[in-house]
Scaffold this motif. Structure first.
Motif, PDB file in Angstrom:
ATOM      1  N   SER A 136       0.958  -1.150   0.171  1.00 54.81           N
ATOM      2  CA  SER A 136      -0.156  -0.095  -0.133  1.00 54.81           C
ATOM      3  C   SER A 136       1.046   1.214  -0.060  1.00 54.81           C
ATOM      4  O   SER A 136       0.638   2.218  -0.864  1.00 54.81           O
ATOM      5  N   LEU A 137       1.975   1.141   0.888  1.00 56.20           N
ATOM      6  CA  LEU A 137       2.941   2.452   0.840  1.00 56.20           C
ATOM      7  C   LEU A 137       3.545   2.523  -0.289  1.00 56.20           C
ATOM      8  O   LEU A 137       3.654   3.693  -0.905  1.00 56.20           O
ATOM      9  N   THR A 138       3.879   1.365  -1.233  1.00 52.26           N
ATOM     10  CA  THR A 138       4.636   1.623  -2.429  1.00 52.26           C
ATOM     11  C   THR A 138       3.577   2.370  -3.575  1.00 52.26           C
ATOM     12  O   THR A 138       3.954   3.072  -4.166  1.00 52.26           O
ATOM     13  N   ASN A 139       2.352   1.609  -3.529  1.00 54.49           N
ATOM     14  CA  ASN A 139       1.320   2.345  -4.423  1.00 54.49           C
ATOM     15  C   ASN A 139       1.019   3.743  -4.038  1.00 54.49           C
ATOM     16  O   ASN A 139       0.860   4.364  -5.226  1.00 54.49           O
ATOM     17  N   ALA A 140       1.013   4.042  -2.889  1.00 54.43           N
ATOM     18  CA  ALA A 140       0.659   5.368  -2.499  1.00 54.43           C
ATOM     19  C   ALA A 140       1.896   6.457  -2.969  1.00 54.43           C
ATOM     20  O   ALA A 140       1.666   7.468  -3.667  1.00 54.43           O
ATOM     21  N   ALA A 141       3.031   5.962  -2.876  1.00 55.49           N
ATOM     22  CA  ALA A 141       4.322   6.480  -3.316  1.00 55.49           C
ATOM     23  C   ALA A 141       4.158   6.925  -4.789  1.00 55.49           C
ATOM     24  O   ALA A 141       4.839   7.747  -5.426  1.00 55.49           O
ATOM     25  N   ARG A 142       3.870   5.920  -5.620  1.00 58.35           N
ATOM     26  CA  ARG A 142       4.009   5.817  -6.903  1.00 58.35           C
ATOM     27  C   ARG A 142       2.766   6.580  -7.585  1.00 58.35           C
ATOM     28  O   ARG A 142       2.867   7.295  -8.506  1.00 58.35           O
ATOM     29  N   HIS A 143       1.399   6.349  -6.842  1.00 58.47           N
ATOM     30  CA  HIS A 143       0.359   7.023  -7.650  1.00 58.47           C
ATOM     31  C   HIS A 143      -0.266   8.435  -7.079  1.00 58.47           C
ATOM     32  O   HIS A 143      -0.980   8.985  -7.708  1.00 58.47           O
ATOM     33  N   ALA A 144       0.402   8.684  -5.540  1.00 61.46           N
ATOM     34  CA  ALA A 144      -0.058   9.799  -4.919  1.00 61.46           C
ATOM     35  C   ALA A 144       1.236  10.455  -4.347  1.00 61.46           C
ATOM     36  O   ALA A 144       1.230  10.486  -2.886  1.00 61.46           O
ATOM     37  N   PRO A 145       2.482  10.792  -5.186  1.00 64.32           N
ATOM     38  CA  PRO A 145       3.494  11.192  -4.381  1.00 64.32           C
ATOM     39  C   PRO A 145       3.507  12.541  -3.755  1.00 64.32           C
ATOM     40  O   PRO A 145       2.629  13.447  -4.256  1.00 64.32           O
ATOM     41  N   GLY A 146       3.805  12.513  -2.545  1.00 63.62           N
ATOM     42  CA  GLY A 146       3.617  13.650  -1.737  1.00 63.62           C
ATOM     43  C   GLY A 146       2.530  13.882  -0.908  1.00 63.62           C
ATOM     44  O   GLY A 146       2.179  14.691   0.143  1.00 63.62           O
TER      45      GLY A 146
ATOM     46  N   THR B   9      -8.055  -8.632  13.572  1.00 57.28           N
ATOM     47  CA  THR B   9      -6.902  -7.427  13.356  1.00 57.28           C
ATOM     48  C   THR B   9      -7.272  -6.659  12.380  1.00 57.28           C
ATOM     49  O   THR B   9      -7.373  -7.416  11.113  1.00 57.28           O
ATOM     50  N   THR B  10      -7.409  -5.451  12.127  1.00 53.69           N
ATOM     51  CA  THR B  10      -7.607  -4.570  11.032  1.00 53.69           C
ATOM     52  C   THR B  10      -6.725  -3.661  10.684  1.00 53.69           C
ATOM     53  O   THR B  10      -6.020  -3.129  11.807  1.00 53.69           O
ATOM     54  N   LEU B  11      -6.136  -3.558   9.490  1.00 49.49           N
ATOM     55  CA  LEU B  11      -4.971  -2.588   8.933  1.00 49.49           C
ATOM     56  C   LEU B  11      -5.712  -1.893   7.834  1.00 49.49           C
ATOM     57  O   LEU B  11      -6.199  -2.318   6.795  1.00 49.49           O
ATOM     58  N   ILE B  12      -5.660  -0.503   8.348  1.00 49.58           N
ATOM     59  CA  ILE B  12      -6.160   0.491   7.244  1.00 49.58           C
ATOM     60  C   ILE B  12      -4.863   1.282   6.679  1.00 49.58           C
ATOM     61  O   ILE B  12      -4.342   2.003   7.512  1.00 49.58           O
ATOM     62  N   VAL B  13      -4.745   1.282   5.544  1.00 47.85           N
ATOM     63  CA  VAL B  13      -3.587   2.303   4.890  1.00 47.85           C
ATOM     64  C   VAL B  13      -4.418   3.297   4.089  1.00 47.85           C
ATOM     65  O   VAL B  13      -5.181   3.061   2.967  1.00 47.85           O
ATOM     66  N   ARG B  14      -4.546   4.696   4.543  1.00 53.06           N
ATOM     67  CA  ARG B  14      -5.332   5.569   3.455  1.00 53.06           C
ATOM     68  C   ARG B  14      -4.208   6.798   3.116  1.00 53.06           C
ATOM     69  O   ARG B  14      -3.372   7.189   3.917  1.00 53.06           O
ATOM     70  N   ASN B  15      -4.081   7.223   2.095  1.00 51.23           N
ATOM     71  CA  ASN B  15      -3.237   8.390   1.389  1.00 51.23           C
ATOM     72  C   ASN B  15      -4.167   9.273   0.951  1.00 51.23           C
ATOM     73  O   ASN B  15      -5.111   9.026   0.356  1.00 51.23           O
ATOM     74  N   GLY B  16      -3.617  10.416   1.142  1.00 47.22           N
ATOM     75  CA  GLY B  16      -4.566  11.614   0.324  1.00 47.22           C
ATOM     76  C   GLY B  16      -4.086  11.789  -0.958  1.00 47.22           C
ATOM     77  O   GLY B  16      -2.989  10.941  -1.538  1.00 47.22           O
ATOM     78  N   PRO B  17      -4.682  12.830  -1.732  1.00 46.25           N
ATOM     79  CA  PRO B  17      -4.334  13.057  -3.040  1.00 46.25           C
ATOM     80  C   PRO B  17      -2.689  13.498  -3.412  1.00 46.25           C
ATOM     81  O   PRO B  17      -1.878  13.825  -2.483  1.00 46.25           O
ATOM     82  N   ALA B  18      -2.375  13.398  -4.668  1.00 43.94           N
ATOM     83  CA  ALA B  18      -0.869  13.446  -5.071  1.00 43.94           C
ATOM     84  C   ALA B  18      -0.656  15.123  -4.933  1.00 43.94           C
ATOM     85  O   ALA B  18      -1.470  15.889  -5.161  1.00 43.94           O
TER      86      ALA B  18
END
Length: 403
Positions: free
Chosen positions: A320-330, A344-353
């Motif tokens: 998820s972090l790799t995809n966030a860095a690739r598709h939403a840098p910054g 056990t729940t894991l949520i990875v959320r990224n904002g817009p690039a």
């Protein structure tokens, strides 16, 4: 058994079925040694030719000689492989053998010719189903008893007529041996089926392990090398512009990614060795090395979870972090880890690039790998765009794993 052991064992398993016993023919049945049975047949035939009289080429002697040969052939035929004689001919052969044995008792004056009847009836119990062998045994008893009782030949003084009725008795021994043989064959078949099932299970374990390794290799190599390659291409393009500061920056990012790749390789080795990693600490270190400090929020009572769950959650977070860095840098990244009562729940959320998105395409295997990992743990995973809140326009991955 563990996957590693299954792989090792499966590598030594042949692809064909169970190895047959040396030599052709069926397996020997306990208590029915073929050599011993052949020796008994030879003994009966030799004893008959030695004792049965008269023998000759005329009159009664010729009849006795012919019946003796017929009985010998009928008895010796029981040692032929069962598939050599068609089933329809077996009943005819054994019926004629019984008639010949009763006739030999009637026409011979002396000797042990009656042994043919006993041994043939015993073989009938082995060779035929009880619904066929019992009537034939009864026929043999009636024929032999009738020959002696009604004095149908000179051999009526050879044996008491009541003894002729006992010639059908060995069929019970034959039926018992037949049952033992069928039980033995069934046990062998069950053992071979269990062996085939074990081989199939080992092959399945090998395929599962290969899929697991493929996911780990993809997570470590595909993403890491792709990121490093992007930074090196950027540095190469910036050289022509003369902007050495940006070239150094791109070069430093590439070095940072190399260090991160080494850490990820260590995580992969731990995962393949099934070593336990501390989930919260490892996830925190992963976020810090990715440039997202204080991005982790932990809810619920922290507890130790199985190593497989830890490995899969870390891989999902890494993907998820790799995809966030690739598709939403910054874009801002937030991670939530919740320890519930039953899951056990894991949520990875990224904002817009906030920076220019690279046009390079991914391998398309990342989300597939995450789904496979969660499916192996009997959990669920959702990946969808964020439409509300401060992270609207970003992306969210949520994995829920029981336990």
């Amino acid at each position: 058994m563990g996957y590693g052991r299954a792989v090792t064992e499966a590598q030594h398993l042949p692809d064909h079925g169970p190895t047959p016993h040396p030599g052709a023919g069926p397996r020997p049945i306990p208590g029915q040694d073929p050599q011993f049975q052949r020796a008994l047949t030879v003994f009966v035939i030799v004893a008959a030719f030695w004792t049965v009289r008269p023998l000759g080429l005329r009159g009664q002697g010729l009849v006795v000689t012919v019946l003796l040969l017929v009985n010998s052939v009928a008895l010796a035929a029981r040692h032929l492989p069962e598939d050599w004689i068609p089933p329809r001919l077996v009943l005819v052969w054994l019926t004629l053998g019984i008639v010949a044995a009763a006739a030999l008792i009637g026409v011979s004056d002396t000797g042990s010719g009656y042994l043919f009847a006993y041994f043939l009836v015993g073989h009938i119990g082995v060779r035929l189903e009880p619904r066929q062998s019992l009537p034939l045994a009864a026929l043999c008893s009636l024929l032999c008893g009738a020959v002696l009782y009604f004095r149908l030949g000179p051999g009526h003084n050879l044996l008491p007529w009541a003894l002729g009725l006992t010639t059908g008795g060995p069929v019970l021994v034959g039926i018992l041996n037949r049952s033992r043989r069928q039980a033995f064959v069934a046990a062998i078949s069950a053992a071979e089926s269990a062996e085939r099932a074990a081989r199939a299970e080992a092959r399945t374990a090998v395929l599962t392990e290969r899929s697991r390794i493929a996911r780990d290799v993809h997570d470590v190599l595909a993403h890491s090398l792709a990121g490093i390659n992007m930074q090196l291409e950027l540095a190469d393009a910036l050289i022509d512009t003369g902007d050495l500061d940006r070239v150094r920056e791109a070069n430093q990012k590439a070095h940072s990614m190399v260090k991160e790749s080494l850490k990820q390789a260590q995580w992969t080795v731990h995962a393949l060795r099934e070593d336990a990693l501390p989930l919260v600490e490892t996830l925190t270190a992963m976020l810090e090395t990715s440039g997202h400090r204080d991005a982790l929020t932990v809810a619920g009572t922290v507890r130790e979870v199985p190593s497989r769950m830890t490995q899969n959650l870390l891989r999902i977070a890494q993907e998820s972090l790799t995809n966030a860095a690739r598709h939403a840098p910054g874009g801002e990244v937030r991670v939530e880890l919740t320890f519930g009562a039953a899951s056990t729940t894991l949520i990875v959320r990224n904002g817009p690039a906030t920076r220019t998105v690279s046009t390079g395409a991914g391998s398309g295997m990342g989300l597939i790998g995450m789904r496979e990992r969660v499916a192996l743990m009997e959990g669920t995973i959702t990946a969808s765009p964020v439409t509300e809140g401060p992270d609207a326009g970003g992306w969210q991955v949520e994995a829920v794993i029981p336990g």
